[in-house]
Scaffold this motif. Structure first.
Motif, short mmCIF file in Angstrom:
data_model
loop_
_atom_site.label_atom_id
_atom_site.label_comp_id
_atom_site.label_asym_id
_atom_site.label_seq_id
_atom_site.Cartn_x
_atom_site.Cartn_y
_atom_site.Cartn_z
N LYS A 58 -5.58 -2.27 -8.65
CA LYS A 58 -5.77 -0.82 -8.69
C LYS A 58 -5.75 -0.29 -10.13
CE LYS A 58 -5.91 -0.17 -4.22
NZ LYS A 58 -7.11 0.35 -3.53
N HIS B 205 2.51 1.68 -3.38
CA HIS B 205 1.52 2.16 -4.35
C HIS B 205 1.38 3.68 -4.24
CE1 HIS B 205 -2.85 2.94 -5.47
NE2 HIS B 205 -2.28 2.55 -6.60
N THR B 206 1.32 4.18 -3.03
CA THR B 206 1.24 5.63 -2.82
C THR B 206 2.47 6.32 -3.40
OG1 THR B 206 -0.08 5.35 -0.81
CG2 THR B 206 1.08 7.45 -1.08
N SER C 90 0.83 -1.20 0.00
CA SER C 90 0.00 0.00 0.00
C SER C 90 0.87 1.26 0.00
CB SER C 90 -0.93 -0.01 1.22
OG SER C 90 -1.68 1.19 1.29
N ARG C 91 1.92 1.25 0.83
CA ARG C 91 2.80 2.43 0.89
C ARG C 91 3.56 2.61 -0.43
NH1 ARG C 91 4.86 6.26 0.20
NH2 ARG C 91 6.17 7.62 1.49
N GLU D 75 7.15 9.58 -5.85
CA GLU D 75 8.11 9.80 -4.77
C GLU D 75 9.42 9.08 -5.09
OE1 GLU D 75 5.27 10.34 -0.86
OE2 GLU D 75 6.01 8.34 -1.35
N ASN E 31 2.24 6.45 -7.21
CA ASN E 31 1.25 7.42 -7.68
C ASN E 31 1.77 8.85 -7.55
OD1 ASN E 31 -0.72 5.68 -8.57
ND2 ASN E 31 -1.78 5.60 -6.59
N LYS E 32 2.51 9.11 -6.47
CA LYS E 32 3.00 10.47 -6.21
C LYS E 32 4.38 10.73 -6.82
CE LYS E 32 0.52 11.15 -1.82
NZ LYS E 32 0.68 11.47 -0.37
#
Length: 571
Positions: free
Chosen positions: A215, A71-72, A68-69, A78, A75-76
């Motif tokens: 997702k 995936h974030t 989950s982290r 990072e 998306n961003k």
């Protein structure tokens, strides 16, 4: 050194039943049963298992939080830092995640510390010197991190999240990371505790790919081909000597097929530098020819050279780096032999040392990068736990190796009052302590070994699959044995025992190997067979007859031809 021969003797009815149901020779059925494979279904999976047969790793503790982290972060956009260890397991795990995130076009970097200058694992200095200057948002460790409490605290204070993936023993309290993905966690009962560090990293990308699919992350592109990365998993898994059973066997077997297909120029170049043909590599070739060269980068220079080798697509560049690693490996062998000779001379001059149940040595001039290898050779020779330390600037730092009757990690834990830090497994570990505490640790460690072992723990045992007659050895038999590959921890190459063996010819080759021609005078006489015994003492008198001898049976391939060859155990 006296050795115990333990001839396995499983139930004959079970052997006959498996031989009938699986339609294999009884001796092959016996070898399978010796390895805990007792049913047709298990045997079928053993021989035919592929990536589709891997158990789903989604239940590993904190795996959901990790994906989950990530995936974030994706998306961003990072910045992600892969932080790895400097051995073959850590190097391959680093490349595995690095190439996976490159496929996703993520802003990803990697960092592997210098073994001598920085030591093992993620430290606060890495946050300040590596992560913050690059504006890293997420650090993912591979093959390390389970004990990096201060580093994780430092990262948190700098608004950098950390995901730990590891397979080493854990402390009682876990670091305050976003996720600690380590199947050895006490609260993780998924059965993946045998995975190598690269195996845990592979489990992460399996879960991540599935999560991203759910997702709809792949709606604009093609999913990564995870099988193409299995070559890295095979190398790290074999090199780290984890059990080659169940998922590890599937991963290694699949990875071996990828290696043989020649898709990675760096591996092809490394194989050629080691005098091997990548199209016919075995797990032994990885363990004894490729992995030492990969490890040599981190032991003698910097592991980044091995990363460059295994990631480059340039054939000429890969050849240059492979030749460099070959030279580093030769330098490693020289350093290792120098330390080993030094210790053996010291033991010869001080025979009472061998009355102890452990051996602890230290010296300021020893090369720290090869101490683990030397310790393993001393264990093989004297069969007791060994600790070797390089002493510099008031601290001793080094490696330890153990025997099967003594859990090294737990032993160091019991003697930890004199240690600054330690970590590892039951059979191998690293440690650091103040120079003033070395003698105190030495006595404490000796007491721990003495209190937790029994006399028979110090007698090495050799497990024999079957007492065999030379008449049982045929081309079809050797072909059947080859199908049991890849060999490794808990799936050893079958070992046989023969009695009353005549030595028809014997000579020393390559300075310390013995080449022989063997025959057996029995009513079932067959052969003779060529044989070889590696790493013998050339000055020892040549045998003229074996009352009993242990050996493995292989094809010896040369110039397109193949002949049966026996590989003799050391005397």
């Amino acid at each position: 050194m006296n050795k115990k021969y333990l001839i396995q003797n499983p139930d004959k009815n079970k052997i006959q039943q498996l031989a009938r149901s699986f339609r294999c020779p009884p001796l092959i059925a016996k070898i399978l049963i010796n390895r805990g494979i007792t049913t047709t279904e298990a045997a079928d999976k053993f021989f035919k298992g592929n990536l589709r047969h891997l158990r789903p790793p989604f239940g590993i503790m904190d795996m959901d939080r990790a994906v989950s982290r990530i995936h974030t972060a994706l998306n961003k956009k990072e910045k992600i830092l892969i932080f790895g260890d400097y051995d073959a397991d850590g190097i391959t795990a680093t490349i595995l995640l690095f190439e996976f995130f490159q496929w996703l076009n993520a802003p990803v970097y990697f960092y592997i510390p210098h073994r001598i200058k920085e030591g093992y694992g993620l430290a606060p200095a890495h946050i300040h010197r590596v992560a913050t200057p690059k504006d890293i948002n997420l650090i993912i460790t591979v093959d390390c991190g389970s004990s990096s409490h201060l580093a994780v605290e430092t990262a948190n204070a700098n608004n950098i999240d950390v995901i730990i993936t590891d397979h080493h023993q854990l402390p009682e309290t876990l670091p305050d990371a976003v996720a600690v993905v380590n199947p050895k966690r006490e609260d993780c009962n998924t059965g993946f505790e045998d995975l190598a560090g690269v195996g845990v990293a592979y489990a992460l990308i399996i879960c991540l790919r599935k999560y991203l699919r759910e997702k709809r992350f792949w709606s604009k592109g093609k999913e990564p081909n995870l099988k193409a990365l299995a070559d890295l998993v095979a190398i790290g898994t074999v090199a780290d000597i984890v059990p080659l059973r169940d998922d590890n066997r599937i991963l290694t077997k699949t990875g071996m097929s990828v290696i043989r297909s020649g898709q990675r120029p760096g591996l092809n170049a490394l194989a050629r530098a080691a005098g091997l043909d990548e199209r016919s590599l075995t797990s032994d070739d990885i363990a004894f020819r490729l992995a030492p060269r990969i490890n040599a980068a981190g032991r003698i220079a910097h592991a980044a050279a091995a990363v460059r080798l295994l990631t480059t697509k340039d054939t000429q560049k890969s050849q240059r780096i492979a030749e460099c690693l070959h030279r580093l490996n030769a330098k490693r062998q020289t350093a290792e032999q120098k330390i080993l000779s030094h210790i053996l001379r010291y033991i010869d001059a001080n025979p009472p040392l061998l009355q102890r149940n452990s051996l602890v040595f230290h010296h300021p001039d020893w090369h720290e990068g090869v101490l683990g290898i030397v310790a393993a050779k001393l264990v093989e020779r004297f069969y007791r736990p060994v600790v070797l330390l390089t002493v510099r600037h008031g601290y001793g730092k080094g490696s330890a190796r153990s025997i099967h009757g003594f859990n090294l990690y737990k032993g160091l834990e019991k003697a930890s009052a004199y240690l600054e830090s330690y970590g590892g497994h039951a059979m191998a570990a690293g440690l650091r302590l103040k120079e003033e505490n070395i003698s105190l640790f030495q006595q404490s460690f000796e007491n721990v070994v003495t209190d937790t072992t029994r006399p028979h723990d110090f007698v090495p045992s050799i497990t024999i699959d079957h007492q065999i007659h030379f008449s049982d050895i045929s081309p079809s038999f050797v072909n059947d044995l080859e199908k049991l590959q890849p060999f490794g921890e808990q799936n050893p190459e079958p070992l046989f025992l023969a009695k009353n063996v005549n030595i028809l010819f014997s000579r020393i080759v390559g300075e310390k190997h013995r080449q022989l021609r063997l025959g057996q005078s029995t009513s079932k006489s067959s052969g003779p067979f060529s044989a070889i015994q590696f790493n013998i003492s050339p000055e020892a008198p040549a045998p003229t007859f074996y009352e009993q001898v242990a050996f493995r049976v292989r094809w010896n391939r040369w110039n397109g031809d193949k002949t049966i060859q026996l590989i003799l155990e050391k005397d």
